[in-house]
Design a protein around this motif. Structure first.
Motif, PDB file in Angstrom:
ATOM      1  N   ILE A   1      34.368  34.672  48.816  1.00  0.00           N
ATOM      2  CA  ILE A   1      35.071  35.858  48.303  1.00  0.00           C
ATOM      3  C   ILE A   1      36.500  35.508  47.913  1.00  0.00           C
ATOM      4  O   ILE A   1      37.002  35.936  46.860  1.00  0.00           O
ATOM      5  N   PHE A   2      37.179  34.728  48.730  1.00  0.00           N
ATOM      6  CA  PHE A   2      38.552  34.317  48.423  1.00  0.00           C
ATOM      7  C   PHE A   2      38.597  33.511  47.126  1.00  0.00           C
ATOM      8  O   PHE A   2      39.477  33.714  46.272  1.00  0.00           O
ATOM      9  N   THR A   3      37.634  32.584  46.948  1.00  0.00           N
ATOM     10  CA  THR A   3      37.599  31.778  45.726  1.00  0.00           C
ATOM     11  C   THR A   3      37.390  32.647  44.497  1.00  0.00           C
ATOM     12  O   THR A   3      38.026  32.440  43.453  1.00  0.00           O
ATOM     13  N   ILE A   4      36.493  33.639  44.606  1.00  0.00           N
ATOM     14  CA  ILE A   4      36.242  34.528  43.472  1.00  0.00           C
ATOM     15  C   ILE A   4      37.499  35.338  43.137  1.00  0.00           C
ATOM     16  O   ILE A   4      37.856  35.500  41.966  1.00  0.00           O
ATOM     17  N   VAL A   5      38.196  35.817  44.164  1.00  0.00           N
ATOM     18  CA  VAL A   5      39.372  36.653  43.938  1.00  0.00           C
ATOM     19  C   VAL A   5      40.486  35.868  43.252  1.00  0.00           C
ATOM     20  O   VAL A   5      41.141  36.367  42.323  1.00  0.00           O
ATOM     21  N   VAL A   6      40.715  34.619  43.682  1.00  0.00           N
ATOM     22  CA  VAL A   6      41.868  33.867  43.176  1.00  0.00           C
ATOM     23  C   VAL A   6      41.551  33.041  41.935  1.00  0.00           C
ATOM     24  O   VAL A   6      42.472  32.522  41.304  1.00  0.00           O
ATOM     25  N   THR A   7      40.283  32.903  41.565  1.00  0.00           N
ATOM     26  CA  THR A   7      39.948  32.095  40.383  1.00  0.00           C
ATOM     27  C   THR A   7      39.193  32.892  39.323  1.00  0.00           C
ATOM     28  O   THR A   7      39.608  32.912  38.154  1.00  0.00           O
ATOM     29  N   GLN A   8      38.107  33.534  39.703  1.00  0.00           N
ATOM     30  CA  GLN A   8      37.252  34.149  38.696  1.00  0.00           C
ATOM     31  C   GLN A   8      37.840  35.437  38.134  1.00  0.00           C
ATOM     32  O   GLN A   8      37.753  35.690  36.923  1.00  0.00           O
ATOM     33  N   ILE A   9      38.435  36.261  38.989  1.00  0.00           N
ATOM     34  CA  ILE A   9      39.036  37.500  38.490  1.00  0.00           C
ATOM     35  C   ILE A   9      40.196  37.218  37.538  1.00  0.00           C
ATOM     36  O   ILE A   9      40.260  37.795  36.440  1.00  0.00           O
ATOM     37  N   PRO A  10      41.139  36.315  37.878  1.00  0.00           N
ATOM     38  CA  PRO A  10      42.179  35.984  36.890  1.00  0.00           C
ATOM     39  C   PRO A  10      41.612  35.395  35.607  1.00  0.00           C
ATOM     40  O   PRO A  10      42.145  35.650  34.526  1.00  0.00           O
ATOM     41  N   PHE A  11      40.533  34.622  35.724  1.00  0.00           N
ATOM     42  CA  PHE A  11      39.940  34.054  34.499  1.00  0.00           C
ATOM     43  C   PHE A  11      39.358  35.153  33.616  1.00  0.00           C
ATOM     44  O   PHE A  11      39.494  35.123  32.382  1.00  0.00           O
TER      45      PHE A  11
END
Length: 317
Positions: free
Chosen positions: A44-54
């Protein structure tokens, strides 16, 4: 060990792998979630800090948005990507990125192999030499950039000009005359210790009995290196090249502090040009489109390189 024995061992490993895969698929759903549960916070942390900004970057790339003209914010579809294709400066920055990345990684790897071969031998003061050789990689990029631009490549009192002056060569303004070469030299100096450490780890992992057998068979140092040592180092070399490409392609500090992308945009790479468009030109739409293109290209290159590395592991097995 005979060929039959080797084939039997490989068949046994494949059977064990297939059995383990079947066991994983037959586990109850609750058991599978219990095993994966501890990984969910990290996912979840990886998705929040990488995928959402992308995803937000992709959204910006589809809009014409300039911070100096708030009324220009409108949906333009793929127009920003079309402008990128026609942008000669973007193409030049892409070429500079390839030249800087490959030049740095290839030269640093070659020097790293040579230094690793030297450090793999026993000699007085080897620990001190190893520590000194590792030091450039431990410096912050900002510090190394200032060191190269002010103390080594400075046109008035730099170490390079003082050295070539001893043989009667006129001083050279390196960062203005050869900006890309100056950046590559600074990057090679910083990344050679990293390559050296990886290759040195591979050298020390070599089975000594194989080297002794080659020596007893009459193989010289050159033949031993080409036929035994180099294939043993293949995984380490491939890993070093892959990691070097991933990190060096994002170089920003050396370009910003040594040449500022100049003269003009002669030494700008893609990250620096994106910075210029976003924070100096305030063109958020085109900067976002460039960022999306760079991310996709990096993923493609990294995926292809990882596939080659994993394939070499499978062949080795």
């Amino acid at each position: 060990m005979t060929t039959t024995t080797v084939g039997h061992a490989q068949s046994l490993r494949r059977a064990q792998s297939s059995r383990a895969a079947r066991d994983r698929h037959t586990l109850p759903r609750a058991e599978r979630w219990r095993r994966r549960g501890p990984l969910l916070p990290a996912l979840i942390f990886t998705i929040v800090v990488t995928q959402i900004p992308f995803l937000v970057t992709i959204w910006y790339s589809l809009r014409s948005r300039n911070l100096l003209n708030p009324g220009s914010d409108q949906f333009v579809g793929l127009a920003n990507y079309g402008d990128i294709v026609l942008d000669s400066t973007f193409r030049q920055a892409a070429v500079n990125s390839v030249v800087i990345t490959l030049g740095c990684v290839v030269v640093a790897m070659a020097l790293g192999i040579g230094l690793a071969l030297l450090l793999d031998r026993s000699f007085p003061g080897r620990s001190v030499a190893r520590t000194l050789l590792i030091t450039p990689f431990l410096l912050m990029p900002v510090a190394s950039s200032v060191l190269w631009s002010m103390a080594i490549l400075n046109p008035t009192f730099g170490l390079f000009n003082w050295t070539i002056g001893l043989v009667g060569i006129d001083p050279v303004d390196w960062t203005s005359t050869f900006p890309v070469l100056s950046i590559v030299m600074a990057l090679v100096w910083q990344w050679t210790p990293f390559m050296m450490l990886l290759v040195l780890a591979g050298l020390q992992a070599q089975p000594k009995d194989v080297l002794e057998a080659a020596q007893m068979d009459g193989a010289g140092p050159g033949r031993t290196f080409v036929s035994i040592t180099l294939p043993q180092l293949r995984r380490y070399i491939e890993l070093g090249l892959l990691l070097g490409i991933i990190y060096v392609v994002n170089t920003f500090d050396q370009i910003y502090l040594m040449t500022a992308g100049g003269p003009g945009t002669a030494s700008a790479n893609l990250p620096f040009y994106i910075y210029q468009r976003a924070f100096l030109g305030f063109d958020v739409g085109q900067a976002a489109a460039m960022g999306v293109v760079v991310v996709i290209a990096t993923i493609i290159v990294a995926s292809a390189a990882l596939r080659l590395i994993f394939r070499s592991f499978d062949v080795k097995e």
